[in-house]
Design an enzyme around this catalytic site. Structure first.
Site, PDB file in Angstrom:
ATOM      1  N   ASN A   1       0.850  -1.196   0.000  1.00 36.31           N
ATOM      2  CA  ASN A   1       0.000   0.000   0.000  1.00 36.31           C
ATOM      3  C   ASN A   1       0.882   1.240   0.000  1.00 36.31           C
ATOM      4  O   ASN A   1       1.934   1.275   0.641  1.00 36.31           O
ATOM      5  CB  ASN A   1      -0.909   0.033   1.233  1.00 36.31           C
TER       6      ASN A   1
ATOM      7  N   ASP B   1      -5.246  21.507   9.691  1.00 38.03           N
ATOM      8  CA  ASP B   1      -5.635  20.458   8.735  1.00 38.03           C
ATOM      9  C   ASP B   1      -6.470  20.978   7.559  1.00 38.03           C
ATOM     10  O   ASP B   1      -6.820  22.155   7.485  1.00 38.03           O
ATOM     11  CB  ASP B   1      -6.375  19.353   9.509  1.00 38.03           C
TER      12      ASP B   1
END
Ligand code: FMN
Length: 596
Positions: free
Chosen positions: A172, A285
């Protein structure tokens, strides 16, 4: 297609898309402030290359994907829809019905095999031209940015994190930020729903160390692919190869058994250990807020390798629009055909910036039967990362979901708040702060499609009292609800398109701490002068009610659809204010991102 990041940076420069900043700048807040300012310019400004970074020999590149033109350049297309069209072509590959079909497919199948990653063949891959191992590892040599004033420290913001499943052996590549703790450890911020976290659980159950390697500064298609929501088990490097039309060349790491892009600028090799968690964050964020501190695995760095004269690649995330909006746009366009494979009734969709990826999607539907919109909404809440989505709005196939005016016309002229809303519960993105619970909460479906026979009719529209034009609305409001600051009749211009089914009023309030916004909303609904408005939206005092984008951002971020949509008879108050204990919200509410 670019072999590596430096080729792409050269290309940006040749095409007037790069601004070189050669005066000294600090990685502590200064680079991020310049990047913020640049990315807020019309059409995303320029990519930035800071060549003289305080306390470092390494230049820093930011905003390389951050405009409609640069994201296309990065992915080698003139228009992002070309990517979707190419995916569509491949997905249409079905078993050949005849020899003739098989021959027709052959070139495509051969082309597909060219996309698989290849092993580096040579002596020293570029990413290992310089090697520091063990005690020589020192992350402070990298110009890692401290992005926002209240970030817990410097964060690697554009890392390609490589892991391998202990069970299936599949690889991944995901993008998960890393907070630097000291010279050789960082946080590993994979959210609970992501593949990295899933693999970590496998190692945790087996009680063994998990090898992890991180590349920083790969070719742009590979960097993009790390952010793409590929189904678990499908290698993101195949996607990168597909976009580049050329395989990604991978080199073996020196201190673990993973592989990384051979052309990367930097590589961090190491491991995480089950059972070892450390507090990480807060961090400014994507949402435009600080994500809250929480416990995450610790990444132990056993080697740092890099190219000669490396370039450090970083991004700044924060209040939209920013560079990540363009990465998200690429995903929206690329994944449309894949979504259509599972749900052929989807015509198109749009994830507005203001929804910061997970808060709102508008979908157009080729409606065939009663309840089709609800079927689509439920289906989307079960699809990969689309399941994070808080609000899904469905329109008919004739409506372009990105046509804001057309969607507003439906909200004003068609929406029936008594019959068009579907409430549900489910998973929420880790970044959601509106729900009283972390990662779990309320969702809302809004059906704006035409009614089919068999569906409950929308209520009659003539019931809204007409609006008295000469009234001093804010004066009347303040008389009854003194904490009110300002108000604005929203979408008034769209009402001329027919009898409004809904009138929207935005009201900003300076609510006392001990009063719930629900109480304020209910008091507003009692004011006779507000009776022509059936949808009242509450905002905090500092919100500029003439800024539509800002208001949408607040609504989608701050509203918990179960708690914050309060029905008062046939009218509704939508509460987009900050919440606290008076609202029954006992989780911390994050601070908004601003530079001081
Ligand atoms: C700039 C950027 C930073 C990101 N940072 C994180 C992060 O820190 N943690 C996380 O779980 N997802 C983060 N994401 C989103 C993931 O990269 C994205 O969901 C990706 O599909 C995850 O890959 P996976 O499905 O293989 O886990 C980030 C995305 C971008 C564009």
């Amino acid at each position: 297609m670019y072999k590596n990041l430096r080729n792409f940076i050269d290309h940006l420069e040749k095409n007037g898309e790069l601004l070189i900043v050669d005066r000294e700048v600090s990685p502590y807040l200064e680079i991020s402030k310049f990047t913020d300012r640049e990315s807020k310019k019309p059409r995303g400004g320029k990519a930035l290359l800071f060549t003289h970074v305080k306390n470092s020999d390494v230049p820093v590149a930011t905003n390389i994907f951050g405009s409609p033109r640069r994201i296309c350049m990065a992915l080698g297309v003139n228009h992002l829809d070309e990517l979707g069209a190419r995916v569509h072509k491949y997905l249409n590959l079905s078993p050949p019905g005849s020899f003739k079909d098989a021959f027709a497919m052959l070139p495509m199948a051969l082309e597909a095999s060219r996309f698989f990653p290849r092993a580096f063949k040579g002596k020293t891959p570029p990413c290992q031209e310089v090697v520091y191992k063990g005690a020589d590892v020192d992350l402070s040599r990298l110009p890692i940015l401290h992005c926002w004033p209240r970030d817990a420290g410097p964060f690697v913001t554009l890392p390609l994190v490589f892991t391998r499943s202990l069970v299936t052996g599949k690889r991944n590549m995901g993008m998960y930020r890393l907070q630097v703790f000291d010279k050789n450890t960082t946080g590993m911020h994979w959210h609970i729903h992501k593949d990295g976290s899933h693999f970590f659980n496998e190692y945790r159950e087996a009680g063994c160390r998990m090898p992890v390697s991180v590349a920083i500064g790969a070719d742009p298609a590979t960097t993009y692919a790390a952010t793409a929501p590929m189904p678990r088990g499908v290698d993101e490097l195949l996607l990168a190869g597909f976009i580049r039309k050329k395989p990604v060349v991978m080199a073996k790491c020196l201190t673990n058994d993973l592989t990384v892009p051979a052309e990367a600028e930097f590589v961090l090799e190491g491991f995480v250990t089950p059972g070892e968690l450390r507090r990480e964050g807060p961090f400014g964020d994507h949402t435009g807020y600080y994500s809250l501190a929480d416990d995450y695995p610790v990444f132990h760095v056993t080697a740092v390798t890099h190219r000669e004269n490396p370039v450090y690649s970083a991004t700044l995330v924060g209040p939209p629009p920013m560079e990540d909006c363009y990465l998200a746009k690429a995903t929206e366009r690329l994944f449309l055909p894949m979504l259509q494979m599972v749900m052929p009734e989807v015509r198109d969709y749009w994830l507005p910036w203001e929804g910061v990826f997970h808060n709102i999607v508008v979908v157009s539907l080729d409606k065939e039967f009663p309840g089709h919109a609800q079927k689509l909404i439920s289906g989307l809440w079960g699809q990969g990362q689309m399941s994070f989505c808080k609000v899904i709005t469905v329109v008919d196939k004739e409506i372009n979901p990105q046509d804001t005016a057309a969607v507003i016309d439906l909200l004003v002229g068609r929406l029936d708040i008594m019959t068009d809303l579907t409430h549900a519960k489910g998973i929420l993105d880790v970044l959601d702060h509106s729900s009283p619970f972390a990662n779990f909460g309320a969702k809302l479906g809004i059906d704006l499609t035409r009614r089919f026979p068999g569906e409950p009719p929308r209520s009659r529209r003539t019931s809204l009292p007409s609006k008295d034009t000469g009234v001093d609305l804010i004066g009347r409001i303040k008389d009854r609800v003194p904490e009110s600051i300002n108000c604005r009749h929203l979408f008034e211009d769209r009402e001329s398109h027919g009898t409004p089914a809904n009138r929207f009023l935005a009201v900003s309030v300076a609510r006392p701490d001990n009063k719930s916004s629900r109480e304020t909303g209910r008091e507003l609904m009692d004011i006779p002068a507000l009776s022509p408005f059936n949808i009242v939206i509450l905002f905090d005092r500092e919100i500029d009610l003439s800024n539509g984008s800002l208001m949408l951002w607040k609504v989608f971020n701050n509203v918990d659809p179960a708690r914050d949509i309060d029905f008062v008879g046939h009218r509704v108050v939508v509460n987009a204010c900050k919440k606290g204990p008076a609202d029954g919200h006992d989780r911390p509410w994050p601070d908004e991102l601003t530079f001081d």
